[in-house]
Structure formats: structure tokens, C-alpha cells
Design an enzyme around this catalytic site. Sequence first.
Site, PDB file in Angstrom:
ATOM      1  N   ALA A  20     -45.124  64.171  71.723  1.00 16.98           N
ATOM      2  CA  ALA A  20     -44.853  64.559  73.113  1.00 16.98           C
ATOM      3  C   ALA A  20     -43.711  63.720  73.687  1.00 16.98           C
ATOM      4  CB  ALA A  20     -46.109  64.413  73.968  1.00 16.98           C
ATOM      5  N   TYR A  21     -43.745  62.429  73.443  1.00 14.12           N
ATOM      6  CA  TYR A  21     -42.690  61.543  73.938  1.00 14.12           C
ATOM      7  C   TYR A  21     -41.341  61.913  73.315  1.00 14.12           C
ATOM      8  CZ  TYR A  21     -40.125  57.234  74.967  1.00 14.12           C
ATOM      9  OH  TYR A  21     -39.192  56.324  75.402  1.00 14.12           O
ATOM     10  N   ALA A  22     -41.319  62.048  71.992  1.00 12.35           N
ATOM     11  CA  ALA A  22     -40.067  62.384  71.308  1.00 12.35           C
ATOM     12  C   ALA A  22     -39.542  63.737  71.764  1.00 12.35           C
ATOM     13  CB  ALA A  22     -40.264  62.346  69.801  1.00 12.35           C
ATOM     14  N   SER A  67     -39.994  65.155  74.636  1.00 11.11           N
ATOM     15  CA  SER A  67     -39.471  65.027  75.997  1.00 11.11           C
ATOM     16  C   SER A  67     -38.099  64.355  75.998  1.00 11.11           C
ATOM     17  CB  SER A  67     -40.448  64.258  76.881  1.00 11.11           C
ATOM     18  OG  SER A  67     -40.530  62.889  76.514  1.00 11.11           O
ATOM     19  N   LYS A  68     -37.919  63.364  75.150  1.00  7.81           N
ATOM     20  CA  LYS A  68     -36.636  62.653  75.106  1.00  7.81           C
ATOM     21  C   LYS A  68     -35.567  63.470  74.371  1.00  7.81           C
ATOM     22  CE  LYS A  68     -37.989  59.177  77.557  1.00  7.81           C
ATOM     23  NZ  LYS A  68     -37.389  58.879  78.862  1.00  7.81           N
TER      24      LYS A  68
END
Length: 173
Positions: free
Chosen positions: A75-77, A79-80
Site C-alpha cells: 500500500a505504501y509503495a 501510494s508513493k
Amino acid sequence: RFGRVDLLINNAGTLATGKSWEMPIATWRRVLDINLFGPVHAVHSFVPRLIAQGFGQVVNIASAAALAAHAHTAAYAASKHGLLALSESLARELAAMGSPVRVSVVFPGAVRTGIARELVADAGNATLPINRLLVDLATKGAEPQDVVRQVLGEGLFEDHNDFLEQVDEALRG
């Protein structure tokens, strides 16, 4: 207060870890809302003003994760990666219309923020190898104000010492 905005820095970030297929959809949405849709809303609010005044800079703080994803950080990757795509598209749109407004993306590695410390507080997450790595990086990473100094030290503006002093003061507070 000053009648205009010259610099928009999108520096939002939250991180949830876990297996991609096990992470609750609500968690995916929270990470994407903060890390990607926060900057999208800021672009909607401020880029028209920058275009109208004929000057400005958008700086999106992505992450090294925008360039290379790790296990348990989907999810973090995502989003970035999305923030990088937004930045590239925005820069091309502004260039195509001849706007002098610039767009930059910053890809910091480890920075000492509360993101990793919050993961450790959740004992259920502490067993994932990525969490131990993130905590280690967060304690050995760059200080947030050093990242700010690097971003502002790139010659974007002639006089930003007052702003740097405010940043230092806020970080100490």
C-alpha cells in the site's frame, strides 16, 4: 498571510505493513488517502493559483519506495509510485501549456519520523522482517530538518532562512 503561495510541499506519509492480500481494504484506503490523495487535493487547491501568478514550485516528497517496493509494504509503495506518476504527469501538463511552474519529486530513504515507531507499538506487526528493518532505519536515518534543508537548499528561492528557522522551531516544539 502573504497574499500568495510560491512553494507547495506535499509531505504526507503513513505506512501500514502486512501481506498485500491480508491487509484490510480500509487500511489500503487510509494509506492511499493520506499519501496520494492528500497531494492530489493540494494540487487541485494550489496549482491553479501558481499558474495564475506565473510562478511557483510543487515539491512532492515521495520515497525511495516509489522506485523499488519491498515485501509487506504494497500500500505504501503503491501510494508513493502514484505520487511519482502524479508528479510526472503534472510536470508534463504544465510544460505543455508553457507554464513556468515547476514540479520536483524527492526520494528520501530512511528519515527519523514516527512512521516506524508506530509500527513497533502494534505488537501484531512487529514480527514482520520489514518492520524490524524500518525501525532500524528510522533510528539511523536522516533528521527531518536535514531533508527540508536539502530540498530548500536547491536554490528554489533566494531567501528562505526565515522559513528554515520556523521549520527548526516547529520540529523542536
